[in-house]
Design a protein around this motif. Structure first.
Motif, short mmCIF file in Angstrom:
data_model
loop_
_atom_site.label_atom_id
_atom_site.label_comp_id
_atom_site.label_asym_id
_atom_site.label_seq_id
_atom_site.Cartn_x
_atom_site.Cartn_y
_atom_site.Cartn_z
N VAL A 89 5.23 18.42 3.11
CA VAL A 89 5.94 17.15 2.96
C VAL A 89 4.97 15.98 3.10
O VAL A 89 4.98 15.03 2.32
CB VAL A 89 7.10 17.04 3.98
N ILE A 90 4.09 16.06 4.09
CA ILE A 90 3.12 14.97 4.31
C ILE A 90 2.17 14.86 3.12
O ILE A 90 1.89 13.76 2.63
CB ILE A 90 2.35 15.20 5.63
N GLY A 92 2.73 15.80 0.04
CA GLY A 92 3.49 15.31 -1.10
C GLY A 92 3.72 13.82 -1.04
O GLY A 92 3.61 13.11 -2.05
N ARG A 93 4.02 13.30 0.12
CA ARG A 93 4.22 11.84 0.26
C ARG A 93 2.92 11.09 0.04
O ARG A 93 2.91 10.02 -0.58
CB ARG A 93 4.79 11.51 1.65
N ARG A 94 1.83 11.64 0.53
CA ARG A 94 0.53 10.99 0.34
C ARG A 94 0.16 10.96 -1.15
O ARG A 94 -0.30 9.93 -1.66
CB ARG A 94 -0.54 11.74 1.13
N ARG A 96 2.25 11.06 -3.67
CA ARG A 96 3.16 10.16 -4.36
C ARG A 96 2.76 8.70 -4.14
O ARG A 96 2.83 7.89 -5.06
CB ARG A 96 4.59 10.37 -3.86
N SER A 97 2.34 8.36 -2.90
CA SER A 97 1.95 6.98 -2.64
C SER A 97 0.66 6.62 -3.40
O SER A 97 0.49 5.49 -3.84
CB SER A 97 1.76 6.75 -1.15
N LYS A 100 1.61 5.89 -6.97
CA LYS A 100 2.32 4.62 -7.06
C LYS A 100 1.34 3.44 -7.05
O LYS A 100 1.54 2.45 -7.75
CB LYS A 100 3.28 4.48 -5.88
#
Length: 102
Positions: A89-90, A92-94, A96-97, A100
């Motif tokens: 999860v961590i 994946g968020r990194r 994605r950011s 972006k």
């Protein structure tokens, strides 16, 4: 304006009435409970002793230790899986950011 002052007086009278009546209500409550004779209390105690169920099944210590070790093993496996999922999860968020921002 006169309605507010009357409302305030009414509220004050209501609170004063509750303060005066509360001790009287507390004093009347214990007298409403009938006294229980000691003979009835002793009979109830004897009946409770006689109606107790026999002790439960005897557990084998070897089986208990085996079950405890299996439970510990399951908890360790679940903990490892939770850490791996948290890492995914961590990451994946990194990722994605970063997408972006660019």
């Amino acid at each position: 304006m006169p309605k507010r002052s009357r409302l305030g007086q009414l509220a004050g009278l209501l609170i004063a009435g509750l303060v005066v009546c509360a001790p009287a209500a507390q004093a009347a409550a214990p007298s409403a409970i009938p006294a229980v004779s000691p003979v009835i209390t002793q009979a109830a105690a004897v009946h409770e002793v006689l109606s107790q169920a026999p002790p439960g099944p005897v557990l084998d210590p070897a089986e208990t230790d085996k079950a405890n070790s299996q439970e510990t093993k399951n908890k360790v496996i679940a903990g490892i899986i939770a850490v791996v999922l948290l890492g995914l999860v961590i990451l994946g968020r990194r990722a994605r950011s970063k997408k972006k921002k660019s």
